[in-house]
Scaffold this motif. Structure first.
Motif, mmCIF file in Angstrom:
data_model
loop_
_atom_site.group_PDB
_atom_site.id
_atom_site.type_symbol
_atom_site.label_atom_id
_atom_site.label_comp_id
_atom_site.label_asym_id
_atom_site.label_seq_id
_atom_site.Cartn_x
_atom_site.Cartn_y
_atom_site.Cartn_z
ATOM 1 N N MET A 175 0.835 -1.168 0.000
ATOM 2 C CA MET A 175 0.000 0.000 0.000
ATOM 3 C C MET A 175 0.887 1.241 0.000
ATOM 4 S SD MET A 175 -2.603 1.451 2.904
ATOM 5 C CE MET A 175 -4.017 0.514 2.447
ATOM 6 N N LYS A 176 0.535 2.202 -0.847
ATOM 7 C CA LYS A 176 1.303 3.448 -0.958
ATOM 8 C C LYS A 176 0.408 4.612 -0.552
ATOM 9 C CE LYS A 176 4.603 6.201 -2.842
ATOM 10 N NZ LYS A 176 5.568 6.201 -3.890
ATOM 11 N N PRO A 215 4.039 -0.613 9.572
ATOM 12 C CA PRO A 215 5.386 -0.457 9.022
ATOM 13 C C PRO A 215 5.552 -0.913 7.575
ATOM 14 C CG PRO A 215 5.459 -1.435 11.209
ATOM 15 C CD PRO A 215 4.019 -1.402 10.791
ATOM 16 N N VAL A 216 4.641 -1.740 7.076
ATOM 17 C CA VAL A 216 4.767 -2.212 5.701
ATOM 18 C C VAL A 216 4.248 -1.204 4.688
ATOM 19 C CG1 VAL A 216 4.661 -4.640 6.372
ATOM 20 C CG2 VAL A 216 2.551 -3.434 5.758
ATOM 21 N N VAL A 217 3.557 -0.179 5.154
ATOM 22 C CA VAL A 217 3.022 0.850 4.260
ATOM 23 C C VAL A 217 4.172 1.699 3.732
ATOM 24 C CG1 VAL A 217 1.629 2.961 4.181
ATOM 25 C CG2 VAL A 217 0.759 0.945 5.359
ATOM 26 N N GLU A 218 4.123 1.968 2.441
ATOM 27 C CA GLU A 218 5.097 2.867 1.831
ATOM 28 C C GLU A 218 4.482 4.262 1.803
ATOM 29 O OE1 GLU A 218 7.261 3.576 -2.491
ATOM 30 O OE2 GLU A 218 6.186 1.705 -2.115
ATOM 31 N N ASP A 272 -2.550 4.711 -3.189
ATOM 32 C CA ASP A 272 -3.702 3.969 -2.669
ATOM 33 C C ASP A 272 -4.539 4.819 -1.719
ATOM 34 O OD1 ASP A 272 -3.127 1.378 -3.904
ATOM 35 O OD2 ASP A 272 -1.349 1.415 -2.617
ATOM 36 N N ALA A 273 -3.881 5.761 -1.056
ATOM 37 C CA ALA A 273 -4.546 6.694 -0.145
ATOM 38 C C ALA A 273 -3.710 7.971 -0.127
ATOM 39 C CB ALA A 273 -4.648 6.103 1.257
ATOM 40 N N ILE A 315 -6.710 6.030 7.979
ATOM 41 C CA ILE A 315 -6.106 5.765 6.670
ATOM 42 C C ILE A 315 -5.589 4.331 6.578
ATOM 43 C CG2 ILE A 315 -4.158 6.393 5.174
ATOM 44 C CD1 ILE A 315 -4.655 9.318 6.174
ATOM 45 N N VAL A 316 -4.958 3.864 7.631
ATOM 46 C CA VAL A 316 -4.421 2.494 7.658
ATOM 47 C C VAL A 316 -5.551 1.466 7.603
ATOM 48 C CG1 VAL A 316 -3.201 0.817 9.095
ATOM 49 C CG2 VAL A 316 -2.266 3.108 8.788
ATOM 50 N N GLN A 317 -6.673 1.751 8.230
ATOM 51 C CA GLN A 317 -7.773 0.802 8.308
ATOM 52 C C GLN A 317 -8.641 0.752 7.058
ATOM 53 O OE1 GLN A 317 -8.193 -1.425 10.740
ATOM 54 N NE2 GLN A 317 -6.293 -0.610 11.553
ATOM 55 N N GLN A 318 -8.325 1.543 6.062
ATOM 56 C CA GLN A 318 -9.156 1.607 4.857
ATOM 57 C C GLN A 318 -9.445 0.274 4.275
ATOM 58 O OE1 GLN A 318 -7.565 3.313 1.354
ATOM 59 N NE2 GLN A 318 -5.472 3.047 1.966
#
Length: 172
Positions: free
Chosen positions: A1-2, A31-34, A71-72, A169-172
């Motif tokens: 996810m970016k 932490p895996v989100v870019e 992605d967001a 945003i993370v929970q989208q």
């Protein structure tokens, strides 16, 4: 996810500071989100003239393509004369209709006083919704007093809102 954060300010550092802090909060939660920060001060985005994207300079194409690929998003703007910044509105005018379909787009605003609190609700949110964005109920609004002399955010309510927005945003 970016997740891409956009600071729509051409002067000062408060808006970019808050947008970047929300991106950092997103990374702490996932932490895996870019993430990527686009500070419009660092780009020469052409003024819209009604031409296809390919007719504009490389900076314009680059910024628009990064936004489309995200992605967001988190959009930040200072409030000038009870309005969002012109450079941010110009950027929105470059985007195709429906560009944010199924994308969460967070809102960050900074202002000199509390009197500008509703600008995001009545100006920025309708633009994002017109472009088909999903806009979380939580927004981040910071005034000059939210920062100390070192430009650090010291207002606990602002810090809490940043954390809640990052979570949305993370929970989208």
């Amino acid at each position: 996810m970016k997740i891409v954060g956009v600071s729509g300010s051409m002067i000062g550092s408060k808006t970019v500071k808050v947008v970047n802090e929300v991106l950092e909060a997103v990374k702490r939660k996932s932490p895996v989100v870019e993430t990527e920060l686009i500070d419009l001060k660092e780009y020469e985005v052409d003024w819209v003239r009604g031409l296809p994207l390919e007719a504009y300079n490389d900076d314009t194409q680059n910024v628009v393509e990064k936004i489309i690929a995200a992605d967001a998003l988190i959009f930040g703007t200072p409030i000038y004369q009870a309005s969002i910044s012109g450079v941010l509105k110009n950027l929105f005018d470059h985007l195709p209709m429906g560009v944010f379909q199924s994308k969460v787009t967070g809102i960050v605003t900074t202002a000199g006083s509390e009197r500008h609190f509703l600008v995001a609700e009545y100006q920025l949110k309708p633009i994002l919704q017109f472009l088909k964005a999903t806009v979380p109920n939580t927004q981040v609004f910071a005034v000059n007093g939210s920062f100390n002399e070192n430009n650090e955010i010291v207002d606990q309510e602002v810090l809490t809102r940043m954390d809640v927005l990052a979570e949305a945003i993370v929970q989208q």
